[in-house]
Design an enzyme around this catalytic site. Sequence first.
Site, short mmCIF file in Angstrom:
data_model
loop_
_atom_site.label_atom_id
_atom_site.label_comp_id
_atom_site.label_asym_id
_atom_site.label_seq_id
_atom_site.Cartn_x
_atom_site.Cartn_y
_atom_site.Cartn_z
NE ARG A 102 -3.86 0.59 1.89
CZ ARG A 102 -5.08 0.61 2.43
NH1 ARG A 102 -5.30 1.27 3.55
NH2 ARG A 102 -6.08 -0.03 1.86
CG HIS A 129 -8.39 -0.03 -2.95
ND1 HIS A 129 -7.60 -1.12 -2.59
CD2 HIS A 129 -9.06 0.32 -1.82
CE1 HIS A 129 -7.79 -1.38 -1.30
NE2 HIS A 129 -8.67 -0.53 -0.82
CD GLN A 132 -12.87 -2.18 -0.72
OE1 GLN A 132 -12.05 -2.10 0.18
NE2 GLN A 132 -14.06 -2.77 -0.54
CG ASP A 224 -13.46 6.19 -1.13
OD1 ASP A 224 -13.41 6.00 0.10
OD2 ASP A 224 -12.47 6.09 -1.88
CB CYS A 264 -13.90 0.90 -0.08
SG CYS A 264 -13.29 2.59 0.08
NE ARG A 292 -9.86 -5.50 0.25
CZ ARG A 292 -9.14 -4.49 0.75
NH1 ARG A 292 -9.75 -3.45 1.27
NH2 ARG A 292 -7.82 -4.51 0.70
N1 NVA Z 1 -9.93 6.40 -1.47
C1 NVA Z 1 -9.57 6.04 -0.12
C2 NVA Z 1 -9.84 4.58 0.10
C3 NVA Z 1 -9.51 4.09 1.48
C4 NVA Z 1 -9.66 2.61 1.61
C5 NVA Z 1 -8.11 6.38 0.12
O1 NVA Z 1 -7.30 6.22 -0.81
O2 NVA Z 1 -7.77 6.84 1.22
N1 CP Z 2 -11.14 -0.40 2.35
C1 CP Z 2 -9.88 -0.41 2.82
O1 CP Z 2 -8.94 -0.62 2.06
O2 CP Z 2 -9.77 -0.24 4.16
P1 CP Z 2 -8.43 -0.01 4.99
O3 CP Z 2 -7.90 1.36 4.61
O4 CP Z 2 -8.85 -0.09 6.41
O5 CP Z 2 -7.44 -1.08 4.63
#
Ligand code: NVA
Ligand code: CP
Length: 308
Positions: A102, A129, A132, A224, A264, A292
């Site tokens: 990540r 992502h 997800q 989101d 998500c 997930r």
């Molecule tokens: N769009 C959000 C998703 C979090 C799971 C982010 O990138 O922070």
């Molecule tokens: N949806 C998602 O990726 O959640 P986290 O940021 O908690 O991993």
Amino acid sequence: MKHYLQFTDLSLDETAYLFHRAGVIKKKFKAYEKHHPLVDRTLAMIFEKASTRTRVSFEAGMYQLGGSVVHLTTGDSQLGRAEPIEDSAKVISRMVDLVMIRTYEQSKIARFAANSRVPVINGLTNEFHPCQILADLFTFIEHRGQLTHPLDCLKGKVVAWVGDGNNMANTWLQAADMLGFMVHVSTPSGYEIDPSIAGVPEHCYRVFDDPHEACAGADLVTTDVWTSMGYEAENEARKKAFANWCVDAPMMARAKPDALFMHCLPAHRGEEVAADVIDGPQSVVWDEAENRMHVQKALMEYLLLGKQ
Ligand code: NVA
Ligand code: CP
């Protein structure tokens, strides 16, 4: 060797297989049936941003498959002290069998993968992502279709995307192009999608100024956070710009009566979604979060062992 850096890294056939396989793996999990295809295999999880779901689902999932995990963050590894990503990839991938990352720019995960001896999975970047969206589609299939014919219920459907033109939106577009559904996108001005990131043709999405119009006739409404990780400095400006992009009951009422709601997570009730929607009868967010783990178990098994 295959990586999963974006949704398009697996073919339609491989993606359909993952949905089917995730169903099998979920069933075994629910029955407490041992399924240990990845004994002696190790997953390295590298987090340069925070996480709850991604961390727990990959870590629990890998143990359930008989393997083990190593958890690294920017703060407690040399990644945060400017060791080149290429060097990190060469070293880490000599010691483990699989890597989940990540991070920020997609180019970073691409550079890691280019120097990795083992498959690399995208656990979220600024651009995409994919894990997800795999879970979201699997959840839709569970609720509205059949895992024996996973793709049938997706063809021709309308997914309304309300909010930021972000990593989730880009990945929905890639999925729409592959699986034959349509995304109705409504973002505030200045936060539009950039279809060149997803690399999709125009026929798989339609842009609406009014989020209510985007929801009209939708089979699934999804949103989101207004401010994604890495964009915190824009928080106050975004709060103003996104004020009308809250999925509430009137917006859901424009969708089909049996439309599902997805997010998500993490969610901010009263910002991008009203509490009575996310906690209401059309919401499947808890299934979505659980799934997930099941889809990622199928993905890890597939990347290491192929079709079973
Ligand atoms: N769009 C959000 C998703 C979090 C799971 C982010 O990138 O922070
Ligand atoms: N949806 C998602 O990726 O959640 P986290 O940021 O908690 O991993």
